[in-house]
Structure formats: structure tokens, C-alpha cells
Design a protein around this motif. Structure first.
Motif, PDB file in Angstrom:
ATOM      1  N   ALA A   9       0.864  -1.083  -0.103  1.00  0.00           N
ATOM      2  CA  ALA A   9       0.070   0.026  -0.065  1.00  0.00           C
ATOM      3  C   ALA A   9       0.892   1.234   0.017  1.00  0.00           C
ATOM      4  O   ALA A   9       0.554   2.189  -0.592  1.00  0.00           O
ATOM      5  N   ALA A  10       1.973   1.235   0.653  1.00  0.00           N
ATOM      6  CA  ALA A  10       2.869   2.374   0.835  1.00  0.00           C
ATOM      7  C   ALA A  10       3.518   2.638  -0.705  1.00  0.00           C
ATOM      8  O   ALA A  10       3.674   3.811  -0.900  1.00  0.00           O
ATOM      9  N   LEU A  11       4.038   1.574  -1.244  1.00  0.00           N
ATOM     10  CA  LEU A  11       4.376   1.728  -2.619  1.00  0.00           C
ATOM     11  C   LEU A  11       3.531   2.258  -3.680  1.00  0.00           C
ATOM     12  O   LEU A  11       3.752   2.919  -4.315  1.00  0.00           O
ATOM     13  N   ALA A  12       2.306   1.768  -3.478  1.00  0.00           N
ATOM     14  CA  ALA A  12       1.014   2.187  -4.420  1.00  0.00           C
ATOM     15  C   ALA A  12       0.953   3.793  -4.172  1.00  0.00           C
ATOM     16  O   ALA A  12       0.725   4.632  -4.925  1.00  0.00           O
ATOM     17  N   LEU A  13       0.785   4.151  -2.855  1.00  0.00           N
ATOM     18  CA  LEU A  13       0.747   5.452  -2.371  1.00  0.00           C
ATOM     19  C   LEU A  13       1.892   6.532  -3.134  1.00  0.00           C
ATOM     20  O   LEU A  13       1.466   7.295  -3.608  1.00  0.00           O
ATOM     21  N   THR A  14       3.040   6.024  -2.709  1.00  0.00           N
ATOM     22  CA  THR A  14       4.139   7.020  -3.023  1.00  0.00           C
ATOM     23  C   THR A  14       4.317   6.962  -4.522  1.00  0.00           C
ATOM     24  O   THR A  14       4.611   7.911  -5.092  1.00  0.00           O
ATOM     25  N   ALA A  15       4.041   5.793  -5.355  1.00  0.00           N
ATOM     26  CA  ALA A  15       4.149   5.976  -6.774  1.00  0.00           C
ATOM     27  C   ALA A  15       3.069   6.878  -7.231  1.00  0.00           C
ATOM     28  O   ALA A  15       3.156   7.422  -8.292  1.00  0.00           O
ATOM     29  N   GLU A  96       5.065  -9.831 -28.297  1.00  0.00           N
ATOM     30  CA  GLU A  96       5.014  -8.797 -29.077  1.00  0.00           C
ATOM     31  C   GLU A  96       4.601  -7.416 -28.830  1.00  0.00           C
ATOM     32  O   GLU A  96       5.086  -6.289 -29.012  1.00  0.00           O
ATOM     33  N   ARG A  97       3.450  -7.392 -27.966  1.00  0.00           N
ATOM     34  CA  ARG A  97       3.037  -6.168 -27.411  1.00  0.00           C
ATOM     35  C   ARG A  97       3.857  -5.479 -26.381  1.00  0.00           C
ATOM     36  O   ARG A  97       4.030  -4.279 -26.575  1.00  0.00           O
ATOM     37  N   ASP A  98       4.480  -6.313 -25.595  1.00  0.00           N
ATOM     38  CA  ASP A  98       5.473  -5.679 -24.673  1.00  0.00           C
ATOM     39  C   ASP A  98       6.966  -5.112 -25.146  1.00  0.00           C
ATOM     40  O   ASP A  98       7.472  -4.481 -24.640  1.00  0.00           O
ATOM     41  N   GLU A  99       6.929  -5.239 -26.741  1.00  0.00           N
ATOM     42  CA  GLU A  99       7.947  -4.483 -27.459  1.00  0.00           C
ATOM     43  C   GLU A  99       7.680  -3.102 -27.389  1.00  0.00           C
ATOM     44  O   GLU A  99       8.460  -2.352 -27.666  1.00  0.00           O
ATOM     45  N   VAL A 100       6.444  -2.687 -27.581  1.00  0.00           N
ATOM     46  CA  VAL A 100       5.928  -1.485 -27.883  1.00  0.00           C
ATOM     47  C   VAL A 100       5.579  -0.824 -26.538  1.00  0.00           C
ATOM     48  O   VAL A 100       5.662   0.426 -26.501  1.00  0.00           O
ATOM     49  N   ILE A 101       4.865  -1.447 -25.747  1.00  0.00           N
ATOM     50  CA  ILE A 101       4.369  -0.744 -24.444  1.00  0.00           C
ATOM     51  C   ILE A 101       4.837  -1.926 -23.259  1.00  0.00           C
ATOM     52  O   ILE A 101       5.188  -2.856 -23.568  1.00  0.00           O
ATOM     53  N   ASP A 102       4.643  -1.214 -22.064  1.00  0.00           N
ATOM     54  CA  ASP A 102       4.810  -1.802 -20.680  1.00  0.00           C
ATOM     55  C   ASP A 102       3.452  -2.480 -20.460  1.00  0.00           C
ATOM     56  O   ASP A 102       2.437  -1.870 -20.772  1.00  0.00           O
ATOM     57  N   PHE A 103       3.520  -3.437 -19.204  1.00  0.00           N
ATOM     58  CA  PHE A 103       2.358  -4.091 -18.940  1.00  0.00           C
ATOM     59  C   PHE A 103       2.558  -3.999 -17.470  1.00  0.00           C
ATOM     60  O   PHE A 103       3.680  -4.275 -16.778  1.00  0.00           O
ATOM     61  N   THR A 104       1.464  -3.897 -16.685  1.00  0.00           N
ATOM     62  CA  THR A 104       1.372  -4.382 -15.301  1.00  0.00           C
ATOM     63  C   THR A 104       1.431  -5.875 -15.071  1.00  0.00           C
ATOM     64  O   THR A 104       1.378  -6.262 -16.408  1.00  0.00           O
ATOM     65  N   LEU A 210       3.719   5.254 -13.075  1.00  0.00           N
ATOM     66  CA  LEU A 210       2.406   4.956 -13.082  1.00  0.00           C
ATOM     67  C   LEU A 210       2.259   3.545 -13.168  1.00  0.00           C
ATOM     68  O   LEU A 210       1.410   2.974 -12.676  1.00  0.00           O
ATOM     69  N   ARG A 211       3.072   2.815 -14.107  1.00  0.00           N
ATOM     70  CA  ARG A 211       2.845   1.266 -14.004  1.00  0.00           C
ATOM     71  C   ARG A 211       3.495   1.015 -12.677  1.00  0.00           C
ATOM     72  O   ARG A 211       2.628   0.121 -12.293  1.00  0.00           O
ATOM     73  N   ASP A 212       4.367   1.666 -12.098  1.00  0.00           N
ATOM     74  CA  ASP A 212       4.603   0.993 -10.649  1.00  0.00           C
ATOM     75  C   ASP A 212       3.430   1.193  -9.609  1.00  0.00           C
ATOM     76  O   ASP A 212       3.039   0.565  -8.642  1.00  0.00           O
ATOM     77  N   ALA A 213       2.704   2.473  -9.756  1.00  0.00           N
ATOM     78  CA  ALA A 213       1.405   2.558  -8.797  1.00  0.00           C
ATOM     79  C   ALA A 213       0.552   1.659  -9.143  1.00  0.00           C
ATOM     80  O   ALA A 213      -0.215   0.995  -8.261  1.00  0.00           O
ATOM     81  N   MET A 214      -0.007   1.287 -10.313  1.00  0.00           N
ATOM     82  CA  MET A 214      -0.871   0.409 -10.621  1.00  0.00           C
ATOM     83  C   MET A 214      -0.732  -0.897 -10.485  1.00  0.00           C
ATOM     84  O   MET A 214      -1.502  -1.902  -9.978  1.00  0.00           O
TER      85      MET A 214
END
Length: 242
Positions: A9-15, A96-104, A210-214
Motif C-alpha cells: 500500500a505504501a508503494l502504491a501511495l508513493t508511486a 509482441e505487445r511488450d516490445e511496444v508498451i509496458d504491462f502491469t 504510473l506502471r509501478d503505482a498500478m
């Protein structure tokens, strides 16, 4: 477990706070045409499993979010070009998609894709309909069948009903409700096919905060059972949970 939950929760809040400092509103892009994952309800609002998940993630990360709809076939290019900040639209995690964007991490477990037809003995090597730019379309193209692509998932089912395609190939969790509501008109054909690495949020590679927060918020939803509750709410007791 309690210590891990508090840390997450702390990581989510901070990010989340770090990202919010640079962005007044986080825009969540979805298709709005893929029930029960996402759809437009009678009030004209984004609804479904991903609406519930997205709103909860934003609350946990202390982010102000708004929803944006976008057609599926351009949903990744419009993320990259900045029309919204995240994709939450039933998108399977693939290399293939991960080459273009990041994923959670995934918020919907890996599941099977299935064929649906007017008959259980339909010719699955004939003409098979699938939504364009999906992992199912890619699979059909390599299967030896003739791929018939459509822009929307509804059109793929209509192609079977009107005789343009021998079968439709899509996520089980999308087709299940359609088969159940068809009164016996539609049925499963062949065997289920495991595809993809689960469903995750798509994020621009430049938006690591944003990725880390989500990602942290998804972890917290898994740990306290909230995500499992939403899975059962929208997909029934037989859905795979965490």
C-alpha cells in the motif's frame, strides 16, 4: 502477510502521488464493447469488470482518473501517441505487445480461447472469424484456417450467425455469456486453446511511475481478496481466481 500488505500500500501511495504531481488526471483507455470486461451501460457510462477494477486501482493509488473509449484496432497507437495514459481493455499480455508498451502484472488470470459455431462439428479449418489485432486472430492466421477479421467482437459472432464464417474464435469469458443466451443456437466446437499471459494494463514505456503505482495497487487487491470478489461478480463462481 500484514507487513507485506502495508508495504504494498505504501508503494502504491508513493508511486501514485509521484505520478499525480506531474499529471492532474490519469486517462484510462478502454474499448467499451467487450462485455463483461468493458461495455457502455444504459446510462452511457463505462461499466463492467474493468470499470470496477480501474476505479478501485485509482482509488488505492490516490489518482484522479477519467475514462476514454477507443476502437480496439488503434488502442495501442493512441496510447503511445498520448491520447490516454493506460489501457485497461481485456488486453492479453504478449511478448509482441511488450516490445511496444509496458504491462502491469495481470489482473485477470491466463485463460482459454474457444471456438463457437452453429454446430459442435463445425469445420475449424474453414473460415474462422476473430477480432482484428487480437491474439486469437494471430492464432487463426497460423492455424491453416481462413481468417475473417472484424473490427468489433459483436461482428465476429454475427458472422457465424449469418453464415459468413464457420466459427468464431475468442476469449471464453467473452463468448460464454453469448452461448448461454443463444438458446442453443450457438455451441462450442473443438477444444479450448490456452493463449496469452493473462490480462494486464498497458502503459507507455516512459511512464514507469504510473506502471509501478498500478502494479502495487493490483498486488494489494490480490492480497486482500478484492480482485477475486470482482472476478466472481462479473464472471461467476467458475472463474479462475488468485
Amino acid at each position: 502477510m500484514k507487513t507485506l500488505t502495508l508495504t504494498t500500500a505504501a508503494l502504491a501511495l508513493t508511486a501514485g502521488m509521484a505520478f499525480a504531481d506531474a499529471h492532474s488526471t490519469v486517462r484510462l483507455g478502454t474499448e467499451g464493447a467487450y462485455p463483461p470486461f468493458n461495455f457502455i451501460n444504459d446510462a452511457g457510462e463505462i461499466d463492467g469488470f474493468e470499470a470496477d477494477v480501474g476505479n478501485e486501482l485509482c482509488a488505492r493509488a490516490e489518482l484522479t482518473c477519467e475514462w476514454v473509449t477507443n476502437e480496439w484496432d488503434s488502442i495501442i497507437p493512441n496510447l503511445v501517441s498520448g491520447n490516454y495514459d493506460a489501457i485497461i481493455a481485456g488486453m492479453s499480455i504478449t511478448a509482441e505487445r511488450d516490445e511496444v508498451i509496458d504491462f502491469t502484472q495481470d489482473y485477470f488470470p491466463p485463460t482459454a480461447s474457444v471456438y463457437v459455431a452453429l454446430s459442435a462439428d463445425a469445420d475449424l479449418t474453414g473460415v474462422v472469424a476473430a477480432q482484428t489485432s487480437t491474439i486469437q486472430a494471430g492464432y487463426v492466421a497460423e492455424s491453416g484456417a481462413t481468417l475473417l477479421e472484424y473490427a468489433t467482437p459483436e461482428e465476429t459472432v454475427a458472422a457465424v450467425r449469418n453464415g459468413e464464417a464457420d466459427a468464431v474464435f475468442a476469449d471464453y469469458d467473452f463468448l460464454a455469456a453469448i452461448v448461454d443466451a443463444s438458446g442453443g443456437e450457438l455451441t462450442y466446437a473443438g477444444e479450448p486453446v490456452p493463449l496469452g499471459g493473462g490480462v494486464g494494463m498497458g502503459i507507455r514505456e516512459s511512464d514507469a511511475e504510473l506502471r509501478d503505482a498500478m502494479d502495487a495497487a493490483i498486488t494489494s487487491m490480490k492480497e486482500d481478496g478484492t480482485l477475486n470478489t470482482l472476478l466472481v461478480k462479473w464472471f461467476g463462481d467458475d472463474v479462475t481466481t488468485y
